[in-house]
Motif scaffolding. Sequence first.
Motif, mmCIF file in Angstrom:
data_model
loop_
_atom_site.group_PDB
_atom_site.id
_atom_site.type_symbol
_atom_site.label_atom_id
_atom_site.label_comp_id
_atom_site.label_asym_id
_atom_site.label_seq_id
_atom_site.Cartn_x
_atom_site.Cartn_y
_atom_site.Cartn_z
ATOM 1 N N MET A 169 0.819 -1.206 0.000
ATOM 2 C CA MET A 169 0.000 0.000 0.000
ATOM 3 C C MET A 169 0.854 1.257 0.000
ATOM 4 O O MET A 169 0.616 2.198 -0.757
ATOM 5 C CB MET A 169 -0.923 -0.004 1.217
ATOM 6 N N MET A 170 1.865 1.281 0.847
ATOM 7 C CA MET A 170 2.663 2.494 1.010
ATOM 8 C C MET A 170 3.682 2.673 -0.110
ATOM 9 O O MET A 170 3.891 3.783 -0.601
ATOM 10 C CB MET A 170 3.386 2.466 2.365
ATOM 11 N N ILE A 171 4.319 1.593 -0.527
ATOM 12 C CA ILE A 171 5.355 1.700 -1.556
ATOM 13 C C ILE A 171 4.755 2.101 -2.905
ATOM 14 O O ILE A 171 5.312 2.919 -3.633
ATOM 15 C CB ILE A 171 6.131 0.368 -1.677
ATOM 16 N N HIS A 172 3.581 1.523 -3.213
ATOM 17 C CA HIS A 172 2.970 1.783 -4.520
ATOM 18 C C HIS A 172 1.875 2.840 -4.446
ATOM 19 O O HIS A 172 1.269 3.162 -5.469
ATOM 20 C CB HIS A 172 2.386 0.486 -5.086
ATOM 21 N N ASP A 173 1.601 3.342 -3.246
ATOM 22 C CA ASP A 173 0.547 4.341 -3.049
ATOM 23 C C ASP A 173 -0.811 3.780 -3.484
ATOM 24 O O ASP A 173 -1.564 4.419 -4.230
ATOM 25 C CB ASP A 173 0.871 5.621 -3.825
ATOM 26 N N PHE A 174 -1.124 2.556 -2.991
ATOM 27 C CA PHE A 174 -2.379 1.896 -3.287
ATOM 28 C C PHE A 174 -3.318 2.007 -2.088
ATOM 29 O O PHE A 174 -2.873 2.088 -0.937
ATOM 30 C CB PHE A 174 -2.166 0.405 -3.574
ATOM 31 N N LEU A 175 -4.621 1.974 -2.364
ATOM 32 C CA LEU A 175 -5.598 1.773 -1.314
ATOM 33 C C LEU A 175 -5.671 0.286 -0.983
ATOM 34 O O LEU A 175 -5.127 -0.561 -1.710
ATOM 35 C CB LEU A 175 -6.968 2.305 -1.748
ATOM 36 N N LEU A 176 -6.368 -0.056 0.108
ATOM 37 C CA LEU A 176 -6.385 -1.433 0.590
ATOM 38 C C LEU A 176 -6.902 -2.398 -0.475
ATOM 39 O O LEU A 176 -6.297 -3.458 -0.707
ATOM 40 C CB LEU A 176 -7.247 -1.529 1.855
#
Length: 223
Positions: A169-176
């Motif tokens: 989530m954090m590395i790729h800037d994704f939502l859950l």
Amino acid sequence: MSLKQRILNKDAWSAYGRSLRFSLHCIVHPFDGFWDLTHEKRGSMAAANTLIVLVLLVNLLKLGFTNFMFQDPVVNWNEVNLLMEIMTFLLPFLVYCLANWCLTTLFEGKGTLKDIYMGTAYACTPYIIIQLPLMIVSNFVTEEEGSFYVYFGYFSLIWSGLLIMASVMMIHDFLLGKAFVSIVFTLVGMLVIVFLMVLFFSLISDGISYFYSIYKEIVYRFY
């Protein structure tokens, strides 16, 4: 800078120590931790490699020092293939990183292969912290108390799994939701990569066997 200067460089060792200790921050503050790990450059490849080596070391030590009651099957050291034991973890780990990088690129992920490698390595920290003392504790508990051993063993795996999700989530800037879907497709991608690897080495093996049979035929005919 020469190798000797790098080894004696106190600033480099200090930076390495900070990046390694940052793994403890990631496991209790995963969202801030994994964001800072890559975006703020709080992590390092040296620390990530150290964590992977520690996982491998824990797995090998577990074979020899875990109480036989908690080993299924019981380990016979005369039959243990150390290279196979190492590759049992290392190969899926590397294939996961490659598959995740390929799939998240299609999902417009922002992380690089290096970021994925570091994030996944740092996510393995709970496994190291919990499994190492569990290995020792297993020699002091009865079979009836073994449920605690099993519970904490699964807990270390679940914790690491949740951290891997947070790292995606954090590395790729994704939502859950997007992170979950990307991991599912990553697992499918791992199967595809393994299939292609098996197919490639099978073709190589068949090719070698074919040319070797031709060589033997030539030798038998002319010599």
